[in-house]
Design a protein around this motif. Structure first.
Motif, PDB file in Angstrom:
ATOM      1  N   THR A   3      81.211   1.750 113.080  1.00  0.00           N
ATOM      2  CA  THR A   3      81.149   1.181 111.740  1.00  0.00           C
ATOM      3  C   THR A   3      79.690   0.996 111.350  1.00  0.00           C
ATOM      4  OG1 THR A   3      83.200   0.041 112.265  1.00  0.00           O
ATOM      5  CG2 THR A   3      82.012  -0.735 110.326  1.00  0.00           C
ATOM      6  N   GLY A   4      79.213   1.842 110.465  1.00  0.00           N
ATOM      7  CA  GLY A   4      77.795   1.770 110.091  1.00  0.00           C
ATOM      8  C   GLY A   4      77.593   2.226 108.666  1.00  0.00           C
ATOM      9  N   GLY A   5      76.600   3.086 108.506  1.00  0.00           N
ATOM     10  CA  GLY A   5      76.170   3.507 107.180  1.00  0.00           C
ATOM     11  C   GLY A   5      77.265   4.133 106.324  1.00  0.00           C
ATOM     12  N   GLN A   6      78.242   4.769 106.958  1.00  0.00           N
ATOM     13  CA  GLN A   6      79.300   5.411 106.169  1.00  0.00           C
ATOM     14  C   GLN A   6      80.038   4.398 105.295  1.00  0.00           C
ATOM     15  OE1 GLN A   6      81.644   8.332 108.295  1.00  0.00           O
ATOM     16  NE2 GLN A   6      83.473   7.811 107.141  1.00  0.00           N
ATOM     17  N   VAL A   7      80.246   3.197 105.855  1.00  0.00           N
ATOM     18  CA  VAL A   7      80.952   2.154 105.106  1.00  0.00           C
ATOM     19  C   VAL A   7      80.084   1.695 103.921  1.00  0.00           C
ATOM     20  CG1 VAL A   7      81.910  -0.179 105.245  1.00  0.00           C
ATOM     21  CG2 VAL A   7      82.209   1.409 107.159  1.00  0.00           C
ATOM     22  N   VAL A   8      78.803   1.489 104.197  1.00  0.00           N
ATOM     23  CA  VAL A   8      77.869   1.079 103.141  1.00  0.00           C
ATOM     24  C   VAL A   8      77.856   2.148 102.043  1.00  0.00           C
ATOM     25  CG1 VAL A   8      75.438   0.602 102.644  1.00  0.00           C
ATOM     26  CG2 VAL A   8      76.434  -0.167 104.802  1.00  0.00           C
ATOM     27  N   TYR A   9      77.733   3.391 102.472  1.00  0.00           N
ATOM     28  CA  TYR A   9      77.680   4.534 101.545  1.00  0.00           C
ATOM     29  C   TYR A   9      78.914   4.521 100.641  1.00  0.00           C
ATOM     30  CZ  TYR A   9      77.546   9.670 100.486  1.00  0.00           C
ATOM     31  OH  TYR A   9      77.531  10.911  99.881  1.00  0.00           O
ATOM     32  N   ILE A  10      80.098   4.434 101.252  1.00  0.00           N
ATOM     33  CA  ILE A  10      81.322   4.570 100.448  1.00  0.00           C
ATOM     34  C   ILE A  10      81.468   3.403  99.473  1.00  0.00           C
ATOM     35  CG2 ILE A  10      83.856   4.617 100.552  1.00  0.00           C
ATOM     36  CD1 ILE A  10      83.558   6.245 103.162  1.00  0.00           C
ATOM     37  N   LEU A  11      81.181   2.196  99.925  1.00  0.00           N
ATOM     38  CA  LEU A  11      81.351   1.046  99.011  1.00  0.00           C
ATOM     39  C   LEU A  11      80.382   1.143  97.826  1.00  0.00           C
ATOM     40  CD1 LEU A  11      81.947  -1.805 101.605  1.00  0.00           C
ATOM     41  CD2 LEU A  11      83.639  -0.829 100.027  1.00  0.00           C
ATOM     42  N   ASP A  12      79.146   1.545  98.098  1.00  0.00           N
ATOM     43  CA  ASP A  12      78.184   1.715  96.999  1.00  0.00           C
ATOM     44  C   ASP A  12      78.600   2.882  96.099  1.00  0.00           C
ATOM     45  OD1 ASP A  12      76.642  -0.379  97.823  1.00  0.00           O
ATOM     46  OD2 ASP A  12      75.058   0.827  98.731  1.00  0.00           O
ATOM     47  N   GLN A  13      79.087   3.933  96.744  1.00  0.00           N
ATOM     48  CA  GLN A  13      79.513   5.124  96.006  1.00  0.00           C
ATOM     49  C   GLN A  13      80.643   4.773  95.036  1.00  0.00           C
ATOM     50  OE1 GLN A  13      82.200   7.415  98.316  1.00  0.00           O
ATOM     51  NE2 GLN A  13      81.421   9.389  97.609  1.00  0.00           N
ATOM     52  N   VAL A  14      81.610   3.985  95.533  1.00  0.00           N
ATOM     53  CA  VAL A  14      82.768   3.621  94.704  1.00  0.00           C
ATOM     54  C   VAL A  14      82.298   2.875  93.459  1.00  0.00           C
ATOM     55  CG1 VAL A  14      84.750   2.058  94.618  1.00  0.00           C
ATOM     56  CG2 VAL A  14      84.446   3.566  96.570  1.00  0.00           C
ATOM     57  N   ARG A  15      81.389   1.915  93.664  1.00  0.00           N
ATOM     58  CA  ARG A  15      80.928   1.123  92.513  1.00  0.00           C
ATOM     59  C   ARG A  15      80.243   2.031  91.501  1.00  0.00           C
ATOM     60  NH1 ARG A  15      79.189  -2.302  96.968  1.00  0.00           N
ATOM     61  NH2 ARG A  15      80.903  -3.750  97.319  1.00  0.00           N
ATOM     62  N   ALA A  16      79.412   2.923  92.005  1.00  0.00           N
ATOM     63  CA  ALA A  16      78.681   3.808  91.087  1.00  0.00           C
ATOM     64  C   ALA A  16      79.636   4.783  90.398  1.00  0.00           C
ATOM     65  CB  ALA A  16      77.605   4.564  91.861  1.00  0.00           C
ATOM     66  N   LEU A  17      80.606   5.294  91.149  1.00  0.00           N
ATOM     67  CA  LEU A  17      81.537   6.254  90.549  1.00  0.00           C
ATOM     68  C   LEU A  17      82.397   5.591  89.485  1.00  0.00           C
ATOM     69  CD1 LEU A  17      82.801   8.442  93.551  1.00  0.00           C
ATOM     70  CD2 LEU A  17      81.282   9.123  91.693  1.00  0.00           C
ATOM     71  N   GLU A  18      82.835   4.370  89.776  1.00  0.00           N
ATOM     72  CA  GLU A  18      83.681   3.698  88.787  1.00  0.00           C
ATOM     73  C   GLU A  18      82.917   3.532  87.473  1.00  0.00           C
ATOM     74  OE1 GLU A  18      86.731   0.135  89.281  1.00  0.00           O
ATOM     75  OE2 GLU A  18      84.892  -0.535  88.311  1.00  0.00           O
ATOM     76  N   LEU A  19      81.678   3.086  87.588  1.00  0.00           N
ATOM     77  CA  LEU A  19      80.850   2.918  86.375  1.00  0.00           C
ATOM     78  C   LEU A  19      80.716   4.227  85.607  1.00  0.00           C
ATOM     79  CD1 LEU A  19      77.647   0.842  87.216  1.00  0.00           C
ATOM     80  CD2 LEU A  19      79.374   0.372  85.476  1.00  0.00           C
ATOM     81  N   GLU A  20      80.402   5.272  86.365  1.00  0.00           N
ATOM     82  CA  GLU A  20      80.166   6.578  85.733  1.00  0.00           C
ATOM     83  C   GLU A  20      81.450   7.118  85.095  1.00  0.00           C
ATOM     84  OE1 GLU A  20      77.197   8.104  85.554  1.00  0.00           O
ATOM     85  OE2 GLU A  20      77.960   9.955  84.633  1.00  0.00           O
ATOM     86  N   MET A  21      82.567   6.973  85.817  1.00  0.00           N
ATOM     87  CA  MET A  21      83.834   7.483  85.269  1.00  0.00           C
ATOM     88  C   MET A  21      84.186   6.722  83.996  1.00  0.00           C
ATOM     89  SD  MET A  21      85.910   7.615  88.838  1.00  0.00           S
ATOM     90  CE  MET A  21      87.551   8.104  88.328  1.00  0.00           C
TER      91      MET A  21
END
Ligand code: UDP
Ligand code: LCN
Length: 795
Positions: free
Chosen positions: A291-309
């Motif tokens: 459990t490392g950077g992948q979790v950080v990446y995905i959670l940040d990614q989700v927030r950014a994607l939701e905004l963009e979508m």
């Protein structure tokens, strides 16, 4: 090359002979690039070997990635340029050079690794080249990783210039879109391209005479009568602009305009992001196994994607709240995390959530405990079937895009995308194959613990099945002038007795796209932005750094006024935190200039359930004892909450410290961009992503983890020069912040990804891009190779 080598043999005979004998005398079946270069230097130190200098032989050794040796034969794997490979063999008595096909090189390696056997003759050979014959391919190295751009240009040109009926196909595509059963873009009144052109003209005239800010309520009725539906824009002005893009394309197609039009079409409403292994949660998970950077990446990614979508849908006048589900594994034995909860809303989003699906045994029982990422394979098929139901129910319909993560998530994503017929993208995060030397060739050695057989076959399947592949850096795809890219290592390789991959992947494939992750700007921002700082945390930070040497920490900094060398990482061997402590311990100069602060692992080895971590903890204690570092090193053996980590980077920057990322290899390295975004001069490994993130000497520094002394000297010299003139520190700090702001932001990421998903979604619909043939081949590979392996793990 081969002709030049043959021509040179007459003149260089003695020297070449010496070189080859020297390599063979090492009595190793394989020599790596560094061994070959070292051997060359030794032989050419004196005559007659010195005659090889500045000849084609030196050029050849410079290109060699590997040699396989069994006297009298020496085989070389040459990489004349990024992504291009050439195999040669030379007979060490006759000095005759031949070029050999990839297959032959692989067979030779198999024999060396596994001994002579008849098995080799019947090896399962995989070659994807026949499927790529009609598939567009990049030619230039600088185009690698810009596949979306290339594909759009190439296919748009072809589509509209040839007999493929481009306008007709585009018309059909525009009629396809719906949202919750409501038609978007065009309705049945328009039945063909000519009518579409007429209707576009009339609609643009109508919109020109409407107020620029008028919305669908005002103009919709008239537009509908012409054959249009919502989706062209929120305001009359935007609707007119979007129709203008279409008009331009129908008149004289241009790839740039075409991409702009695609980027506006409301196509992505729901996304499923797949990440099964580890503990996926929002709190208290960092540092738990896998459990490392992948979790950080995905959670940040989700927030950014939701905004963009949301922004894109709103701009197009489509009233829909985007839905994102992160699908992970439910772990009943949750170790204080939320991993046992079936659904968890993601904070900072309106509608995104984590959906957890358990692993089940063959008899259907839920597996209670955590399972290493290397052992998840037998559970994934059942996971797919259950996840499919949960996704459809949770998202209220089929996703428009599936994003897989890491080998297990990418395989699950592949299977789901095939079942649901959805555009599919993969993200590797870290390909294990390049982390472990010869993990393919000697796969049997690690089979019980690592199951690389399953992992590499799964990688091969999902990489070839994906509609597009997201990579964090160029080097992840194709390496650099000297080193092989992580994806490139799948070009050809062999796993004796399992698969001989003659052509597994092509780095010139237009499915590769570099879309780099970013940092959460709320958490990681420059130390100089004082008004945003969490000043309330300074007491906690000082306690963490200088408080009594208590449970969870070791060491007490005697000279508290010195700058800090900070490193934060999980305590895996590859992260090399112990290496950093050793370099520090060895370097008297550095020890008088700075204190070292390590955040990672657990000071108490008994609290670690992970074998590798346990060994690193023991080693860390030994090093601190050996070099007597208790007054100069502070080891914080607990993981920090993000906000505290963010403030810690800034605190270290306030005191003119530096960040060091000493990993033996790092796929990307989120901590590197976090530290840089905070304004910390950063020294990071030259193996992997950091080499590309940092411009050496300008926005930070590269270090070679295999040359610890030089690395420690470089840090010491920098600290000395900063002590003399603070401007050195300030210049690097400013450049680091600028670099991250320009290239590593989630906003950029989300915008690129949303455009790519539309580009590939469109081409997926318009052309099959030979995917049906490759899909059938991949199904055979899955059923004939992967399934038996995963089944065997269950027995
Ligand atoms: N991290 C954290 N607290 C810690 C240690 C690490 O929040 O105490 C975070 C770190 O800030 C980074 C991530 O964990 O965001 C590690 O990601 P990276 O890409 O550096 O390495 P990985 O662990 O994925 O190999
Ligand atoms: C996994 C890794 O090993 C890191 O290098 C990456 O930064 C992380 O995933 C996020 O992609």
């Amino acid at each position: 090359m081969i002709e030049r080598l043959r021509a040179a043999v007459a003149e260089l005979r003695d020297a070449l002979y010496l070189l080859l004998r020297h390599y063979l005398a090492q009595d190793k079946p394989f020599l790596l690039r560094s061994d070959l270069a070292e051997g060359f230097d030794e032989v050419t130190a004196d005559e007659p070997g010195a005659r090889l200098r500045s000849t084609v032989a030196e050029e050849m050794i410079g290109m060699a990635q590997e040699a396989s040796l069994s006297g009298p034969w020496v085989y070389f794997a040459l990489r004349p340029r990024i992504g291009r490979w050439l195999y040669l063999r030379v007979h060490c008595e006759t000095l005759h050079f031949d070029e050999v096909p990839t297959e032959e090189y692989l067979v030779f390696k198999e024999r060396l690794a596994d001994g002579e056997s008849d098995e080799g003759a019947w090896s399962f050979e995989v070659d994807f080249r026949p499927f790529l014959r009609h598939y567009p391919r990049l030619r230039e190295v600088h185009s690698i990783g810009r596949g979306g751009e290339f594909l759009n240009r190439r296919l748009a040109g072809k589509l509209f210039s040839g007999t493929d009926g481009g306008p007709q196909q585009l018309f059909r595509f525009l009629s396809l879109h719906t949202c919750q059963g409501r038609q978007l873009m065009i309705n049945r009144r328009i039945t063909g391209v000519d009518e579409l052109s007429d209707a576009v003209r009339s609609a643009r005239d109508l919109l020109a005479s409407s107020p620029a800010e008028a919305e669908w309520d005002e103009v919709g009725e008239d537009l509908r009568a012409l054959g249009f539906e919502p989706g062209w824009g929120r305001t009359a002005k935007r609707m007119r602009d979007t129709l203008g893009l279409l008009q331009d394309i129908l008149e004289a197609p241009d790839p740039g305009i075409f991409e702009s039009l695609l980027a506006r079409i409301p196509m992505v409403f729901r996304i499923a992001i797949i990440s099964p292994h580890g503990y996926f949660g929002q709190d208290n998970v960092m540092g738990l196994p896998d459990t490392g950077g992948q979790v950080v990446y995905i959670l940040d990614q989700v927030r950014a994607l939701e905004l963009e979508m949301r922004q894109r849908l709103a701009d197009q006048g489509v009233d829909f709240e985007p839905e994102i589900a992160v699908v992970t594994r439910l772990i009943p034995e949750n170790r204080g995390t939320t991993s046992n909860q079936p659904v968890e809303p993601i904070t900072g989003t309106s509608n995104a959530r984590i959906i957890r699906v358990p692993f089940r045994t063959a008899s259907g029982e839920i597996v209670q405990h955590w399972i290493s990422r290397f052992a998840v394979w037998p559970y994934l098929e059942r996971f797919v079937l259950e996840a499919e139901k949960e996704i459809l129910a949770g998202l209220g319909g089929r996703p428009d895009l599936i994003i897989g993560n890491y080998s297990d998530g990418n395989l699950v994503g592949t299977l789901l995308a095939q079942r649901l017929g959805v555009t599919h993208c993969t993200i590797a995060h870290a390909l294990e194959k390049s982390k472990y030397l010869f993990s393919d060739l000697y796969w049997k050695h690690n089979e019980d613990s690592h199951h690389f057989s399953c992992q590499f076959v799964a990688d091969l399947i999902s990489m070839n099945a994906a509609d597009f592949i997201i990579s964090s850096t160029f080097q992840e795809v194709a390496g650099d002038g000297s080193g092989v890219g992580q994806y490139e290592s799948y070009t050809s390789f062999t796993m004796p007795g399992l698969l001989r991959v003659v052509h597994g992947l092509d780095v010139f494939d237009p499915r590769f796209n570099i879309v780099s992750p970013g940092v959460d700007p709320e958490t990681y921002f420059p130390y100089s932005e004082d008004e945003r700082r969490l000043h309330g945390l300074s007491g906690e930070i000082e306690e963490l750094l200088f408080g009594p040497d208590a449970d969870g920490t070791r060491g007490n900094l005697a000279a508290g006024d010195r700058p800090i060398i900070l490193s934060i990482a999980r305590m895996d061997r590859i992260k090399n935190l112990t290496g950093l402590v050793e370099w520090f311990g060895e370097n008297e100069r550095l020890r008088t200039l700075a204190n070292l602060v390590i955040v990672g692992g657990n000071v108490n080895p008994d609290e670690s359930s992970d074998e590798e971590e346990h060994a690193e903890i023991v080693r860390m204690h030994e090093l601190i004892d050996h070099y007597q570092l208790d007054g100069e090193v502070r080891w914080v053996g607990r993981l920090l909450e993000r906000s505290l980590a963010g403030e810690l980077y800034r605190w270290v920057a306030d005191h003119r410290g530096v960040f060091v990322q000493p990993a033996l290899f790092e796929a990307f390295g989120l901590t590197v961009i976090e530290a840089m975004a905070s304004g910390l001069p950063t020294f990071a490994t030259r193996y992997g992503g950091p080499a590309e993130i940092i411009e050496d000497g300008a926005s930070g520094f590269h270090i070679d983890p295999n040359r610890g002394e030089a690395a420690a000297d470089r840090i010491a010299s920098f600290l000395e020069s900063c002590a003399e003139d603070e401007r050195h520190w300030l210049d690097i700090s400013r450049a680091a912040v600028d670099r991250v702001e320009a290239r590593y932001t989630w906003k950029l990421y989300a915008s690129k990804l949303m455009t790519l998903s539309r580009v590939y979604g469109f081409w997926r619909y318009i052309t099959s891009l030979e995917r049906s043939e490759v899909t059938a081949y991949l199904q055979a590979l899955y059923n004939l190779r992967l399934r038996p392996l995963t089944r065997a793990m269950e027995e």
